[in-house]
Write a protein that holds these residues in place. Structure first.
Motif, PDB file in Angstrom:
ATOM      1  N   LEU A   1      20.174 -12.809  13.409  1.00 25.44           N
ATOM      2  CA  LEU A   1      21.315 -13.292  12.645  1.00 25.44           C
ATOM      3  C   LEU A   1      21.448 -12.501  11.343  1.00 25.44           C
ATOM      4  O   LEU A   1      22.554 -12.112  10.955  1.00 25.44           O
ATOM      5  CB  LEU A   1      21.165 -14.787  12.353  1.00 25.44           C
ATOM      6  CG  LEU A   1      22.379 -15.463  11.734  1.00 25.44           C
ATOM      7  CD1 LEU A   1      23.569 -15.436  12.696  1.00 25.44           C
ATOM      8  CD2 LEU A   1      22.045 -16.896  11.358  1.00 25.44           C
ATOM      9  N   ALA A   2      20.324 -12.235  10.692  1.00 22.83           N
ATOM     10  CA  ALA A   2      20.358 -11.429   9.467  1.00 22.83           C
ATOM     11  C   ALA A   2      20.893 -10.034   9.747  1.00 22.83           C
ATOM     12  O   ALA A   2      21.671  -9.491   8.957  1.00 22.83           O
ATOM     13  CB  ALA A   2      18.956 -11.353   8.852  1.00 22.83           C
ATOM     14  N   ALA A   3      20.509  -9.443  10.863  1.00 22.73           N
ATOM     15  CA  ALA A   3      20.998  -8.103  11.220  1.00 22.73           C
ATOM     16  C   ALA A   3      22.507  -8.118  11.444  1.00 22.73           C
ATOM     17  O   ALA A   3      23.220  -7.194  11.009  1.00 22.73           O
ATOM     18  CB  ALA A   3      20.276  -7.592  12.466  1.00 22.73           C
ATOM     19  N   VAL A   4      23.001  -9.150  12.093  1.00 22.77           N
ATOM     20  CA  VAL A   4      24.445  -9.274  12.326  1.00 22.77           C
ATOM     21  C   VAL A   4      25.167  -9.436  10.993  1.00 22.77           C
ATOM     22  O   VAL A   4      26.210  -8.818  10.753  1.00 22.77           O
ATOM     23  CB  VAL A   4      24.729 -10.462  13.292  1.00 22.77           C
ATOM     24  CG1 VAL A   4      26.195 -10.839  13.317  1.00 22.77           C
ATOM     25  CG2 VAL A   4      24.242 -10.122  14.694  1.00 22.77           C
ATOM     26  N   MET A   5      24.603 -10.259  10.113  1.00 23.51           N
ATOM     27  CA  MET A   5      25.202 -10.462   8.790  1.00 23.51           C
ATOM     28  C   MET A   5      25.218  -9.146   8.013  1.00 23.51           C
ATOM     29  O   MET A   5      26.249  -8.775   7.442  1.00 23.51           O
ATOM     30  CB  MET A   5      24.406 -11.523   8.024  1.00 23.51           C
ATOM     31  CG  MET A   5      24.956 -11.812   6.636  1.00 23.51           C
ATOM     32  SD  MET A   5      23.935 -12.964   5.678  1.00 23.51           S
ATOM     33  CE  MET A   5      22.574 -11.888   5.196  1.00 23.51           C
TER      34      MET A   5
ATOM     35  N   ALA B   1      29.356  -8.369  10.296  1.00 24.05           N
ATOM     36  CA  ALA B   1      30.073  -9.206  11.263  1.00 24.05           C
ATOM     37  C   ALA B   1      30.421 -10.538  10.601  1.00 24.05           C
ATOM     38  O   ALA B   1      29.605 -11.105   9.877  1.00 24.05           O
ATOM     39  CB  ALA B   1      29.210  -9.445  12.496  1.00 24.05           C
ATOM     40  N   PRO B   2      31.604 -11.048  10.847  1.00 30.88           N
ATOM     41  CA  PRO B   2      31.984 -12.322  10.235  1.00 30.88           C
ATOM     42  C   PRO B   2      31.180 -13.485  10.827  1.00 30.88           C
ATOM     43  O   PRO B   2      30.796 -13.459  12.002  1.00 30.88           O
ATOM     44  CB  PRO B   2      33.468 -12.465  10.582  1.00 30.88           C
ATOM     45  CG  PRO B   2      33.673 -11.617  11.799  1.00 30.88           C
ATOM     46  CD  PRO B   2      32.670 -10.492  11.703  1.00 30.88           C
ATOM     47  N   ALA B   3      30.935 -14.495  10.005  1.00 31.12           N
ATOM     48  CA  ALA B   3      30.178 -15.662  10.454  1.00 31.12           C
ATOM     49  C   ALA B   3      30.902 -16.403  11.562  1.00 31.12           C
ATOM     50  O   ALA B   3      30.272 -17.076  12.373  1.00 31.12           O
ATOM     51  CB  ALA B   3      29.895 -16.596   9.281  1.00 31.12           C
ATOM     52  N   ASP B   4      32.221 -16.269  11.612  1.00 23.41           N
ATOM     53  CA  ASP B   4      32.990 -16.923  12.678  1.00 23.41           C
ATOM     54  C   ASP B   4      33.307 -15.971  13.822  1.00 23.41           C
ATOM     55  O   ASP B   4      34.135 -16.256  14.673  1.00 23.41           O
ATOM     56  CB  ASP B   4      34.266 -17.569  12.131  1.00 23.41           C
ATOM     57  CG  ASP B   4      35.235 -16.556  11.540  1.00 23.41           C
ATOM     58  OD1 ASP B   4      34.880 -15.359  11.400  1.00 23.41           O
ATOM     59  OD2 ASP B   4      36.362 -16.972  11.210  1.00 23.41           O
ATOM     60  N   GLY B   5      32.586 -14.863  13.859  1.00 23.54           N
ATOM     61  CA  GLY B   5      32.735 -13.906  14.948  1.00 23.54           C
ATOM     62  C   GLY B   5      31.822 -14.258  16.113  1.00 23.54           C
ATOM     63  O   GLY B   5      30.899 -15.071  15.999  1.00 23.54           O
TER      64      GLY B   5
ATOM     65  N   ILE C   1      27.358 -21.901  12.270  1.00 26.28           N
ATOM     66  CA  ILE C   1      27.161 -23.181  12.947  1.00 26.28           C
ATOM     67  C   ILE C   1      28.473 -23.948  13.025  1.00 26.28           C
ATOM     68  O   ILE C   1      28.842 -24.470  14.081  1.00 26.28           O
ATOM     69  CB  ILE C   1      26.066 -24.010  12.235  1.00 26.28           C
ATOM     70  CG1 ILE C   1      24.680 -23.420  12.517  1.00 26.28           C
ATOM     71  CG2 ILE C   1      26.139 -25.483  12.636  1.00 26.28           C
ATOM     72  CD1 ILE C   1      23.557 -24.014  11.659  1.00 26.28           C
ATOM     73  N   HIS C   2      29.176 -24.020  11.914  1.00 22.07           N
ATOM     74  CA  HIS C   2      30.462 -24.732  11.896  1.00 22.07           C
ATOM     75  C   HIS C   2      31.474 -24.063  12.823  1.00 22.07           C
ATOM     76  O   HIS C   2      32.180 -24.746  13.567  1.00 22.07           O
ATOM     77  CB  HIS C   2      30.991 -24.840  10.468  1.00 22.07           C
ATOM     78  CG  HIS C   2      30.352 -25.930   9.677  1.00 22.07           C
ATOM     79  ND1 HIS C   2      30.911 -27.170   9.533  1.00 22.07           N
ATOM     80  CD2 HIS C   2      29.171 -25.965   8.992  1.00 22.07           C
ATOM     81  CE1 HIS C   2      30.124 -27.932   8.795  1.00 22.07           C
ATOM     82  NE2 HIS C   2      29.057 -27.221   8.455  1.00 22.07           N
ATOM     83  N   ALA C   3      31.540 -22.742  12.777  1.00 17.93           N
ATOM     84  CA  ALA C   3      32.485 -22.021  13.650  1.00 17.93           C
ATOM     85  C   ALA C   3      32.133 -22.231  15.124  1.00 17.93           C
ATOM     86  O   ALA C   3      33.019 -22.398  15.961  1.00 17.93           O
ATOM     87  CB  ALA C   3      32.463 -20.524  13.295  1.00 17.93           C
TER      88      ALA C   3
END
Length: 150
Positions: free
Chosen positions: A71-75, A79-83, A141-143
């Protein structure tokens, strides 16, 4: 992550120290029980977590660390959190909790995401992996819950 009463009975003190170092999850048990003790998830988690072996704990912790690292690598990649990537990892996080701890509904997962940013202890722990990760995970999580119409 809060662990439940009885978990130390399953792990000798030397194994506890090996797995958790100076962190003592039992220090947070009373607080967690006050907050969630009447819930079915609490009872399920207490029962399941207290039966984990040392090897189970190693797998549990390794899986959690792997999800956080990815997740850290994606961030970091922007990458958007809602992606798709972030939401997929949020769903892995929810599935991980369901597999090891308790049935983590989307509602419970959203509450955890909120806790990750409102409780500075959680925020600090998660942000040790990457600054800002707690907020990013909360948003993912919300997305993910919205994506699943939950």
């Amino acid at each position: 992550m809060s662990l439940k009463p009885g978990f130390e009975a399953a792990l000798p003190e030397t194994e506890h120290a090996e797995l958790f170092g100076d962190f003592d999850p039992e220090e947070h048990t009373a607080e967690a029980e006050r907050r969630w003790g009447a819930s079915p998830a609490w009872e399920e988690s207490r029962r399941r977590m207290s039966s984990l072996s040392k090897q189970d704990w190693r797998r549990f912790l390794a899986e959690a660390a792997d999800i956080s690292a990815r997740l850290a690598a994606v961030m970091r990649a922007g990458a958007p959190a809602d992606g798709e990537q972030a939401m997929d990892l949020a769903e892995e996080h929810r599935a991980h909790l369901t597999r090891w701890c308790y049935t983590c509904t989307f509602e419970i997962h959203r509450g955890l995401g909120d806790l990750y940013v409102t409780d500075p202890r959680f925020t600090a722990s998660i942000d040790r992996v990457a600054p800002g990760l707690a907020g990013y995970l909360q948003a993912a999580i919300h997305a993910n819950a919205v994506r699943h119409d939950a």
